[in-house]
Design a protein around this motif. Structure first.
Motif, mmCIF file in Angstrom:
data_model
loop_
_atom_site.group_PDB
_atom_site.id
_atom_site.type_symbol
_atom_site.label_atom_id
_atom_site.label_comp_id
_atom_site.label_asym_id
_atom_site.label_seq_id
_atom_site.Cartn_x
_atom_site.Cartn_y
_atom_site.Cartn_z
ATOM 1 N N GLY A 93 8.616 3.189 -6.385
ATOM 2 C CA GLY A 93 7.194 3.313 -5.832
ATOM 3 C C GLY A 93 6.311 2.170 -6.156
ATOM 4 O O GLY A 93 5.082 2.334 -5.849
ATOM 5 N N ASP A 94 6.691 1.053 -6.957
ATOM 6 C CA ASP A 94 5.978 -0.021 -7.419
ATOM 7 C C ASP A 94 5.637 -0.773 -6.469
ATOM 8 O O ASP A 94 6.813 -1.213 -5.827
ATOM 9 C CB ASP A 94 6.373 -0.523 -8.676
ATOM 10 C CG ASP A 94 5.648 -1.702 -9.240
ATOM 11 O OD1 ASP A 94 4.345 -1.547 -9.172
ATOM 12 O OD2 ASP A 94 6.052 -2.993 -9.312
ATOM 13 N N LYS A 95 4.580 -1.050 -5.822
ATOM 14 C CA LYS A 95 4.345 -2.023 -4.594
ATOM 15 C C LYS A 95 3.721 -3.408 -5.087
ATOM 16 O O LYS A 95 3.232 -3.455 -6.207
ATOM 17 C CB LYS A 95 3.335 -1.305 -3.829
ATOM 18 C CG LYS A 95 3.801 0.195 -3.257
ATOM 19 C CD LYS A 95 2.653 0.694 -2.332
ATOM 20 C CE LYS A 95 3.264 2.091 -1.944
ATOM 21 N NZ LYS A 95 2.120 2.723 -1.119
ATOM 22 N N ASP A 96 3.850 -4.375 -4.477
ATOM 23 C CA ASP A 96 3.489 -5.607 -4.585
ATOM 24 C C ASP A 96 1.790 -5.540 -4.502
ATOM 25 O O ASP A 96 1.217 -4.724 -3.992
ATOM 26 C CB ASP A 96 3.635 -6.558 -3.555
ATOM 27 C CG ASP A 96 5.198 -7.035 -3.456
ATOM 28 O OD1 ASP A 96 5.876 -6.595 -4.573
ATOM 29 O OD2 ASP A 96 5.759 -7.078 -2.327
ATOM 30 N N LYS A 97 1.083 -6.185 -5.642
ATOM 31 C CA LYS A 97 -0.302 -6.335 -5.772
ATOM 32 C C LYS A 97 -0.660 -7.585 -5.425
ATOM 33 O O LYS A 97 -0.172 -8.787 -5.482
ATOM 34 C CB LYS A 97 -0.547 -5.690 -7.260
ATOM 35 C CG LYS A 97 0.211 -4.648 -7.582
ATOM 36 C CD LYS A 97 0.208 -4.215 -9.203
ATOM 37 C CE LYS A 97 0.612 -2.991 -9.498
ATOM 38 N NZ LYS A 97 2.253 -2.982 -9.046
ATOM 39 N N ALA A 98 -2.039 -7.650 -5.064
ATOM 40 C CA ALA A 98 -2.972 -8.772 -5.065
ATOM 41 C C ALA A 98 -3.008 -9.617 -6.192
ATOM 42 O O ALA A 98 -3.200 -8.788 -7.319
ATOM 43 C CB ALA A 98 -4.309 -8.189 -4.288
#
Length: 217
Positions: A93-98
């Motif tokens: 569930g970890d998503k790419d971040k800005a």
């Protein structure tokens, strides 16, 4: 008779005078004059033995050199998020971040690894930037200190990638955590291990950092 004798005497005197004058003139202006310089010889002064040095590299001058491999050229580094960190897969569930807006960056890597349900996780944030190192590192350290409530950090071995590194204790979402930060002439990064031990994380820092920081293509 006397008149003829006088004429003879006068003639002899004149002849002697003319012969002596011609001889004297030969001594003064003739080829044996010691003041006359030999043909082709210098007329005075010292012949130059040098002159202005040439700038033509083919004639002994100095030519500008072009830096090449081994001339101390700095290695350009960047950061990228690996599929796993220290053998631990990225959290589900970890998503790419800005990228954080602390300062302009050329690359950004940020992710959570481990089992979030068990709260046994590791977090990494790394950036590459062309901003001056001193100001950039100060801003990054302030941001990390505020986010993870770090106390006093202790200098540790940064590893073969160089730069500087520090580790200490902090908190992550209210839970105790070990925090290590690094900086060099191109990158800044932080590793957070929760729950974790700062001394243990410091020992793993060089290897974990090398998984994130790399030479730019």
């Amino acid at each position: 008779m006397r008149f003829l004798l006088w004429l003879l005497v006068i003639f002899v005197i004149v002849a002697v005078a003319l012969t002596g004058g011609a001889y004297a003139a030969g001594l003064i202006g003739g080829d044996d004059d010691p003041a006359a310089a030999p043909t082709g010889a210098p007329t005075g002064g010292v012949a130059p033995t040098g002159g202005v040095a040439s700038t033509d590299p083919g004639t002994g001058g100095t030519a500008a050199s072009t830096p090449g491999p081994g001339d101390g050229t700095a290695t350009v580094r960047t950061v990228a998020l690996p599929e796993s960190l220290g053998g631990t897969a990225r959290a589900k569930g970890d998503k790419d971040k800005a990228a954080p807006g602390i300062f302009p960056v050329t690359a950004h890597a940020e992710g959570v690894f481990g089992d979030a349900a068990q709260r046994n996780i590791m977090y990494v944030l790394a950036v590459a930037s062309d901003e001056p190192e001193g100001e950039r590192s100060a801003l990054f350290s302030t941001e990390i200190g505020d986010r993870f409530d770090t106390g006093s950090l202790v200098s540790v071995e940064p590893g073969p990638l160089g730069g500087s590194a520090e580790c200490g204790d902090g908190t992550w979402n209210g839970r105790p955590a070990a925090v290590c930060v690094w900086s060099d002439d191109r990158t800044n990064g932080v590793l957070v291990d929760s729950p974790g031990n700062a001394e243990a994380l410091a020992g793993k820092l060089p290897a974990l950092r090398a998984e994130v920081e790399r030479t730019a293509a």
